[in-house]
Design an enzyme around this catalytic site. Sequence first.
Site, PDB file in Angstrom:
ATOM      1  N   ARG A  50       0.850  -1.187   0.000  1.00  0.00           N
ATOM      2  CA  ARG A  50       0.000   0.000   0.000  1.00  0.00           C
ATOM      3  C   ARG A  50       0.887   1.239   0.000  1.00  0.00           C
ATOM      4  O   ARG A  50       2.092   1.146   0.169  1.00  0.00           O
ATOM      5  CB  ARG A  50      -0.966  -0.018   1.200  1.00  0.00           C
ATOM      6  N   GLY A  51       0.239   2.405  -0.174  1.00  0.00           N
ATOM      7  CA  GLY A  51       1.009   3.637  -0.300  1.00  0.00           C
ATOM      8  C   GLY A  51       1.239   3.895  -1.781  1.00  0.00           C
ATOM      9  O   GLY A  51       1.612   2.968  -2.530  1.00  0.00           O
ATOM     10  N   ALA A  52       1.004   5.138  -2.208  1.00  0.00           N
ATOM     11  CA  ALA A  52       0.959   5.432  -3.644  1.00  0.00           C
ATOM     12  C   ALA A  52       2.211   4.988  -4.418  1.00  0.00           C
ATOM     13  O   ALA A  52       2.101   4.244  -5.404  1.00  0.00           O
ATOM     14  CB  ALA A  52       0.665   6.915  -3.844  1.00  0.00           C
ATOM     15  N   ARG A  95      -6.524  -0.415  -7.738  1.00  0.00           N
ATOM     16  CA  ARG A  95      -7.029   0.597  -6.788  1.00  0.00           C
ATOM     17  C   ARG A  95      -7.232   1.892  -7.583  1.00  0.00           C
ATOM     18  O   ARG A  95      -6.453   2.177  -8.496  1.00  0.00           O
ATOM     19  CB  ARG A  95      -6.055   0.823  -5.614  1.00  0.00           C
ATOM     20  N   GLN A 201      -3.069   2.960   9.671  1.00  0.00           N
ATOM     21  CA  GLN A 201      -1.709   2.963   9.099  1.00  0.00           C
ATOM     22  C   GLN A 201      -0.735   3.767   9.962  1.00  0.00           C
ATOM     23  O   GLN A 201       0.458   3.477   9.995  1.00  0.00           O
ATOM     24  CB  GLN A 201      -1.728   3.551   7.679  1.00  0.00           C
ATOM     25  N   ASP A 242      -1.875  10.859  -2.624  1.00  0.00           N
ATOM     26  CA  ASP A 242      -2.225   9.789  -3.565  1.00  0.00           C
ATOM     27  C   ASP A 242      -2.466  10.324  -4.962  1.00  0.00           C
ATOM     28  O   ASP A 242      -2.272   9.626  -5.954  1.00  0.00           O
ATOM     29  CB  ASP A 242      -3.434   9.014  -3.063  1.00  0.00           C
ATOM     30  N   ASN A 252      -5.409  12.520  -0.176  1.00  0.00           N
ATOM     31  CA  ASN A 252      -4.581  11.676   0.691  1.00  0.00           C
ATOM     32  C   ASN A 252      -5.530  10.944   1.633  1.00  0.00           C
ATOM     33  O   ASN A 252      -6.756  11.148   1.584  1.00  0.00           O
ATOM     34  CB  ASN A 252      -3.560  12.530   1.459  1.00  0.00           C
ATOM     35  N   LYS A 253      -4.991  10.108   2.470  1.00  0.00           N
ATOM     36  CA  LYS A 253      -5.808   9.260   3.351  1.00  0.00           C
ATOM     37  C   LYS A 253      -6.891  10.057   4.067  1.00  0.00           C
ATOM     38  O   LYS A 253      -6.648  11.169   4.525  1.00  0.00           O
ATOM     39  CB  LYS A 253      -4.866   8.573   4.359  1.00  0.00           C
TER      40      LYS A 253
HETATM   41  O1  MRU Z   1      -4.753   3.349   1.623  1.00  0.00           O
HETATM   42  P1  MRU Z   1      -3.262   3.541   1.696  1.00  0.00           P
HETATM   43  O2  MRU Z   1      -2.656   3.024   2.950  1.00  0.00           O
HETATM   44  O3  MRU Z   1      -2.587   3.025   0.447  1.00  0.00           O
HETATM   45  O4  MRU Z   1      -3.105   5.110   1.696  1.00  0.00           O
HETATM   46  C1  MRU Z   1      -1.823   5.652   1.755  1.00  0.00           C
HETATM   47  C2  MRU Z   1      -1.795   7.105   1.858  1.00  0.00           C
HETATM   48  O5  MRU Z   1      -2.804   7.789   1.863  1.00  0.00           O
HETATM   49  C3  MRU Z   1      -0.431   7.737   1.848  1.00  0.00           C
HETATM   50  O6  MRU Z   1      -0.402   8.877   2.631  1.00  0.00           O
HETATM   51  C4  MRU Z   1      -0.086   8.119   0.402  1.00  0.00           C
HETATM   52  O7  MRU Z   1      -0.241   6.997  -0.433  1.00  0.00           O
HETATM   53  C5  MRU Z   1       1.283   8.654   0.264  1.00  0.00           C
HETATM   54  S1  MRU Z   1       2.491   7.389   0.409  1.00  0.00           S
HETATM   55  C6  MRU Z   1       4.038   8.042   0.196  1.00  0.00           C
END
Ligand code: MRU
Length: 352
Positions: A50-52, A95, A201, A242, A252-253
């Site tokens: 996970r994470g962009a 996603r 997270q 994201d 973002n989240k």
């Molecule tokens: O749903 P996730 O855990 O993939 O969401 C992640 C985030 O929102 C992060 O802040 C974002 O992807 C930046 S990661 C460098």
Amino acid sequence: MEFKSKIKTIEWVDDYSKMVDQTVVPYEYKFVNITKGDDMFLAIRNMIVRGAPAIGIAGAHGVVLYAQELEKENLSREEFVAKLIEKAEYMKTSRPTAVNLMWACQKQIDVIKNSKSDIKGIIEELKQNGIKLENEDIEINKKIGDYGAEVVPKGATILTHCNAGALATVGYGTALGVVRSAYAKDNTIQVFADETRPRQQGARITTFELAMDGIPVTLITDGMCSYFMSKGMIDMVVVGADRIAANGDTANKIGTYTVAIAAKYHNIPFYIAAPLSTIDTSIQSGNEIPIEERSHEEVTHINGKRICAEGINIINPGFDVTPHELIAGIITEKGILRPDYNKSIAEAFSRI
Ligand code: MRU
């Protein structure tokens, strides 16, 4: 002095992708090997990775896995290319919000389309491109970290939300890359990490990786951030992204927007840290960013146990959009972009 992080989230090994299983952190720190394209699709969708930026690299690896499978089908080169591009397009849909996923799969599609090689050669070129994207991700994060460290005040307490760390990238991190570079210069800085409901997270992953790297971190629940801001205990906010629209609006989240509003009210600078691959210049504003709707169980359950009444309504958007007016700067590998974002983003892209 450069900060050395111990974490490598995802890497290509021989003919498979090896990644940290983030669904079990912090109880376990274990690696899984993904050997099939469809398994990579599910690993992304179910957030093993996970994470962009990390899901971008995972998508690129997934295209190589599909290529290896198609090679066994004895197709003509033309059929192979057509089917593989279809699979790469499918991988983009694992996603919806983080644009790095579409960006990296598209980079692989470009390799396929531009290749003059036979099937074996195309697969090799895709592997090499995946490895190149992996290495570049770490280098880009270090640049983001170094630019960001310049705006971290001495002894600062930095609030972050979700996990934009080494575990959300190949290594080092974006928001936590800023923390790592700042900490290398000044070991009196510290982090406050929001828990980040529903998937936690912040609690599970951000505190884990900062503790692993020996950087002081305090865990708070999501509702506490304005309280600590009002007490003068937060000096700046740095989060990841994201997808960023051409005008600087940033997805973002979920919960990030609330933090940004609280920061504005308390006159605390709110920064986004992200590579240019997170900026989607094809969309003009945050209204056009698709927001992932995730399972209701993420809200109704914690660790498999229901925490609320039966028969109630649930809504679970995975992301929100912070309007550009609330953002003091976007820290990228090309420097810190400032408002007017339409201009500064266009200018940064002209320097690629
Ligand atoms: O749903 P996730 O855990 O993939 O969401 C992640 C985030 O929102 C992060 O802040 C974002 O992807 C930046 S990661 C460098």
